[in-house]
Structures are given as C-alpha cells and as structure tokens.
Design a protein around this motif. Structure first.
Motif, PDB file in Angstrom:
ATOM      1  N   VAL A 248       0.838  -1.207   0.000  1.00 48.67           N
ATOM      2  CA  VAL A 248       0.000   0.000   0.000  1.00 48.67           C
ATOM      3  C   VAL A 248       0.871   1.254   0.000  1.00 48.67           C
ATOM      4  N   VAL A 249       1.910   1.260   0.813  1.00 56.70           N
ATOM      5  CA  VAL A 249       2.800   2.421   0.860  1.00 56.70           C
ATOM      6  C   VAL A 249       3.526   2.603  -0.472  1.00 56.70           C
ATOM      7  N   ALA A 250       3.946   1.498  -1.101  1.00 53.21           N
ATOM      8  CA  ALA A 250       4.596   1.583  -2.408  1.00 53.21           C
ATOM      9  C   ALA A 250       3.658   2.189  -3.442  1.00 53.21           C
ATOM     10  N   ALA A 251       2.386   1.769  -3.422  1.00 52.89           N
ATOM     11  CA  ALA A 251       1.400   2.314  -4.359  1.00 52.89           C
ATOM     12  C   ALA A 251       1.182   3.804  -4.099  1.00 52.89           C
ATOM     13  N   HIS A 252       1.031   4.167  -2.833  1.00 56.89           N
ATOM     14  CA  HIS A 252       0.841   5.582  -2.472  1.00 56.89           C
ATOM     15  C   HIS A 252       2.013   6.431  -2.940  1.00 56.89           C
ATOM     16  N   ASN A 253       3.241   5.971  -2.669  1.00 55.16           N
ATOM     17  CA  ASN A 253       4.425   6.748  -3.026  1.00 55.16           C
ATOM     18  C   ASN A 253       4.561   6.914  -4.534  1.00 55.16           C
ATOM     19  N   HIS A 254       4.256   5.860  -5.265  1.00 55.25           N
ATOM     20  CA  HIS A 254       4.351   5.927  -6.721  1.00 55.25           C
ATOM     21  C   HIS A 254       3.350   6.946  -7.284  1.00 55.25           C
ATOM     22  N   VAL A 255       2.118   6.886  -6.803  1.00 52.74           N
ATOM     23  CA  VAL A 255       1.081   7.818  -7.264  1.00 52.74           C
ATOM     24  C   VAL A 255       1.452   9.252  -6.890  1.00 52.74           C
ATOM     25  N   LEU A 256       1.926   9.434  -5.666  1.00 55.75           N
ATOM     26  CA  LEU A 256       2.307  10.773  -5.216  1.00 55.75           C
ATOM     27  C   LEU A 256       3.423  11.350  -6.083  1.00 55.75           C
ATOM     28  N   ARG A 257       4.418  10.535  -6.400  1.00 56.02           N
ATOM     29  CA  ARG A 257       5.525  11.027  -7.235  1.00 56.02           C
ATOM     30  C   ARG A 257       5.040  11.391  -8.634  1.00 56.02           C
ATOM     31  N   GLN A 258       4.089  10.623  -9.164  1.00 56.83           N
ATOM     32  CA  GLN A 258       3.537  10.979 -10.475  1.00 56.83           C
ATOM     33  C   GLN A 258       2.862  12.342 -10.420  1.00 56.83           C
TER      34      GLN A 258
ATOM     35  N   VAL B 259       5.821 -17.284   2.039  1.00 59.51           N
ATOM     36  CA  VAL B 259       6.045 -16.357   0.936  1.00 59.51           C
ATOM     37  C   VAL B 259       6.791 -15.158   1.475  1.00 59.51           C
ATOM     38  N   VAL B 260       7.892 -14.800   0.857  1.00 63.21           N
ATOM     39  CA  VAL B 260       8.629 -13.608   1.238  1.00 63.21           C
ATOM     40  C   VAL B 260       8.630 -12.678   0.047  1.00 63.21           C
ATOM     41  N   ALA B 261       8.071 -11.473   0.216  1.00 63.87           N
ATOM     42  CA  ALA B 261       8.028 -10.492  -0.877  1.00 63.87           C
ATOM     43  C   ALA B 261       8.884  -9.313  -0.485  1.00 63.87           C
ATOM     44  N   ALA B 262       9.934  -9.063  -1.248  1.00 65.36           N
ATOM     45  CA  ALA B 262      10.806  -7.918  -1.001  1.00 65.36           C
ATOM     46  C   ALA B 262      10.488  -6.869  -2.049  1.00 65.36           C
ATOM     47  N   VAL B 263       9.952  -5.712  -1.608  1.00 70.08           N
ATOM     48  CA  VAL B 263       9.509  -4.674  -2.531  1.00 70.08           C
ATOM     49  C   VAL B 263      10.084  -3.337  -2.106  1.00 70.08           C
ATOM     50  N   ARG B 264      10.755  -2.648  -3.010  1.00 75.26           N
ATOM     51  CA  ARG B 264      11.228  -1.304  -2.715  1.00 75.26           C
ATOM     52  C   ARG B 264      10.022  -0.383  -2.603  1.00 75.26           C
ATOM     53  N   THR B 265      10.066   0.580  -1.658  1.00 75.13           N
ATOM     54  CA  THR B 265       8.933   1.478  -1.496  1.00 75.13           C
ATOM     55  C   THR B 265       8.784   2.404  -2.688  1.00 75.13           C
ATOM     56  N   SER B 266       9.803   2.540  -3.516  1.00 78.65           N
ATOM     57  CA  SER B 266       9.710   3.399  -4.691  1.00 78.65           C
ATOM     58  C   SER B 266       9.184   2.651  -5.908  1.00 78.65           C
ATOM     59  N   ALA B 267       8.971   1.345  -5.767  1.00 80.74           N
ATOM     60  CA  ALA B 267       8.507   0.556  -6.906  1.00 80.74           C
ATOM     61  C   ALA B 267       7.072   0.929  -7.263  1.00 80.74           C
ATOM     62  N   SER B 268       6.738   0.782  -8.540  1.00 76.23           N
ATOM     63  CA  SER B 268       5.397   1.102  -8.994  1.00 76.23           C
ATOM     64  C   SER B 268       4.439  -0.011  -8.591  1.00 76.23           C
ATOM     65  N   PRO B 269       3.117   0.284  -8.565  1.00 72.52           N
ATOM     66  CA  PRO B 269       2.144  -0.772  -8.252  1.00 72.52           C
ATOM     67  C   PRO B 269       2.273  -1.966  -9.183  1.00 72.52           C
ATOM     68  N   GLY B 270       2.595  -1.709 -10.463  1.00 75.09           N
ATOM     69  CA  GLY B 270       2.741  -2.807 -11.408  1.00 75.09           C
ATOM     70  C   GLY B 270       3.859  -3.747 -11.031  1.00 75.09           C
ATOM     71  N   VAL B 271       4.983  -3.175 -10.578  1.00 75.22           N
ATOM     72  CA  VAL B 271       6.115  -3.995 -10.159  1.00 75.22           C
ATOM     73  C   VAL B 271       5.755  -4.779  -8.904  1.00 75.22           C
ATOM     74  N   VAL B 272       5.068  -4.107  -7.965  1.00 76.29           N
ATOM     75  CA  VAL B 272       4.641  -4.784  -6.735  1.00 76.29           C
ATOM     76  C   VAL B 272       3.754  -5.979  -7.064  1.00 76.29           C
ATOM     77  N   LEU B 273       2.761  -5.762  -7.920  1.00 76.43           N
ATOM     78  CA  LEU B 273       1.834  -6.827  -8.275  1.00 76.43           C
ATOM     79  C   LEU B 273       2.539  -7.979  -8.972  1.00 76.43           C
ATOM     80  N   LYS B 274       3.470  -7.644  -9.877  1.00 71.41           N
ATOM     81  CA  LYS B 274       4.198  -8.684 -10.602  1.00 71.41           C
ATOM     82  C   LYS B 274       4.980  -9.571  -9.639  1.00 71.41           C
ATOM     83  N   GLN B 275       5.658  -8.941  -8.674  1.00 76.30           N
ATOM     84  CA  GLN B 275       6.453  -9.709  -7.718  1.00 76.30           C
ATOM     85  C   GLN B 275       5.559 -10.564  -6.824  1.00 76.30           C
ATOM     86  N   LEU B 276       4.443  -9.999  -6.388  1.00 84.51           N
ATOM     87  CA  LEU B 276       3.546 -10.747  -5.514  1.00 84.51           C
ATOM     88  C   LEU B 276       2.898 -11.913  -6.251  1.00 84.51           C
TER      89      LEU B 276
END
Length: 246
Positions: free
Chosen positions: A168-178, A220-237
């Motif tokens: 959720v934080v990754a999605a928020h940060n990506h949208v905010l930066r856009q 399941v271990v998901a390592a996601v950078r907080t700067s990653a886009s929602p698309g990247v997050v979803l792909k990894q998950l």
C-alpha cells in the motif's frame, strides 16, 4: 464605538483552520528562503519574520527548521491511527488501509504549493530526504500494526500484514511522485484508488479467512522497494504467490 465593533478578533491559531493556515504560511516562507539562500543558511528567526509571526509562534508549531518542511505529518498520523481504530471490523482490511492511505495523499493535495516546493527541496538536501523517508516509515508501521491485529488469528498473519502494508505504501508513493512530477496535474486520487483495488484483488484471495491451509508450511517472502510502482509490486507478488500455489 459599539461593543461588537470593539471586540477583539480571534487569533488565527485558535481554530483548526487557523492553525493550518499559520503552519502553511510558515512552510511556504521557509521553502522560499531555503530556495533563495540555502537550507543551512536560513534561520528560524528569518522564517518567522517572513511569515509575519514571532519566534515563539514558530516553536509552537515546529521543533526545528527541518520540521517546517513537513507540516502536518504528526497531526495526520494521529488522524490515521484514529481512523484505523474506528474501522468497520467487517470491511476488507486492505481496503481500509488503502482508503486511509488516501487521507495521507490528501495532505499533499490540499497544499500543492508546499508539496511541490518540498519535492524540489528534498531532492537537493539529503538530510530532508532522510527525514521524509522516516516519516513514510511511520505510516507503514501504523498500517502494519493495524493489519497484524486483523490477521492475529492466522498462522501467517504477521507476514500478510508486512507485505500488505509495504504494498500500500509503495502504491501511495508511486502515485504521489507521479502527481509531483506532473506539477500537480495528474489525477492522483483516481490512480491511488485503482492501485488499491488491484492490490486488494491480488492479495485478499491468498488469505481468504486469512491463514494458511492446515499443514501447509510454505512461506512467501516479498521484497519490494517502497519506490517501486504498483505494477512492479503486483508482478512480484503474483510470482511469489503463484509459486506457493504450485
């Protein structure tokens, strides 16, 4: 002169709206001075003078000049905690957190002048960039704490909470930066709503009543950078969760 005419006007800082106005004025004044003469060279007295208030007023709102760059975070964090504690227990936990992340987004959208100037400044001053990262981490920890309570009866509850809060934080940060990079023109509200919907669609079915099937010791271990886009997050998950199902 009538008594009504002689009555003193209420001070701006005595109402919630007035406090936001004073805090915003201090932030704009500080950001103007930082841009004009540099962060290190600017003093608290200069900021207060430029905003038309006294030094004591400055310190009623901020502990130091670093804090003036991020006005309202403490207040908004308290609102976030209050909203999560009052959340409908039957609602989707991920949706609740996503909607609450929307409250944080509104803090930036409500004061575009401050947000856009801060964006430029934090890219130049590493100390402020570190402070911004720390403030984001506070929201993520609050989200994760709420989700841990929601999934407390699940064997993998802590994992689910950590993954969902980070996503959720990754999605928020990506949208905010856009939105920031667009100069405030991007439709951030709609983009965040769509991103949270996608996350809810991907994550919620993996923990239907929230836990792993009895006897399933997969992790399941998901390592996601907080700067990653929602698309990247979803792909990894999807990749990680797909391997679990296989």
């Amino acid at each position: 002169m009538s008594e009504a005419a002689a009555a003193p006007k209420p001070r701006a800082g005595r109402t919630a709206h007035g406090r936001r106005k004073v805090r915003s004025a201090l932030a704009v004044a500080a950001l103007d001075l930082f841009a004009e003469q540099g962060f290190e060279q600017t003093t608290v007295d200069q900021i207060a003078d430029a905003a038309g208030v006294g030094r004591r007023t400055f310190f009623r709102y901020f502990r130091a000049k670093e804090d003036v760059v991020f006005p309202g975070h403490d207040e908004r964090l308290a609102e976030v905690v209050e909203r999560l504690e009052a959340a409908d227990p039957t609602a989707s936990p991920l949706r609740v957190v996503g909607e609450t992340a929307g409250m944080v987004l509104e803090m930036y959208l409500d004061e575009p002048e401050v947000s856009l100037r801060r964006f430029e400044l934090t890219r130049q001053v590493s100390a402020l960039r570190d402070k911004e990262i720390a403030s984001i981490d506070r929201y993520q920890r609050v989200f994760a704490r709420f989700l841990r309570r929601c999934f407390s009866d699940q064997p993998d509850g802590e994992l689910h909470a950590a993954v969902a809060a980070a996503a959720v934080v990754a999605a928020h940060n990506h949208v905010l930066r856009q939105w920031l990079r667009s100069g405030g023109q991007f439709d951030a509200r709609a983009a965040l709503q769509e991103a949270i919907g996608q996350l809810d669609q991907v994550l919620s079915p993996q923990w239907p009543s929230g836990g792993a099937v009895a006897g399933d010791d997969s992790v399941v271990v998901a390592a996601v950078r907080t700067s990653a886009s929602p698309g990247v997050v979803l792909k990894q998950l999807r990749h990680s969760l797909g391997e679990l199902e296989d």
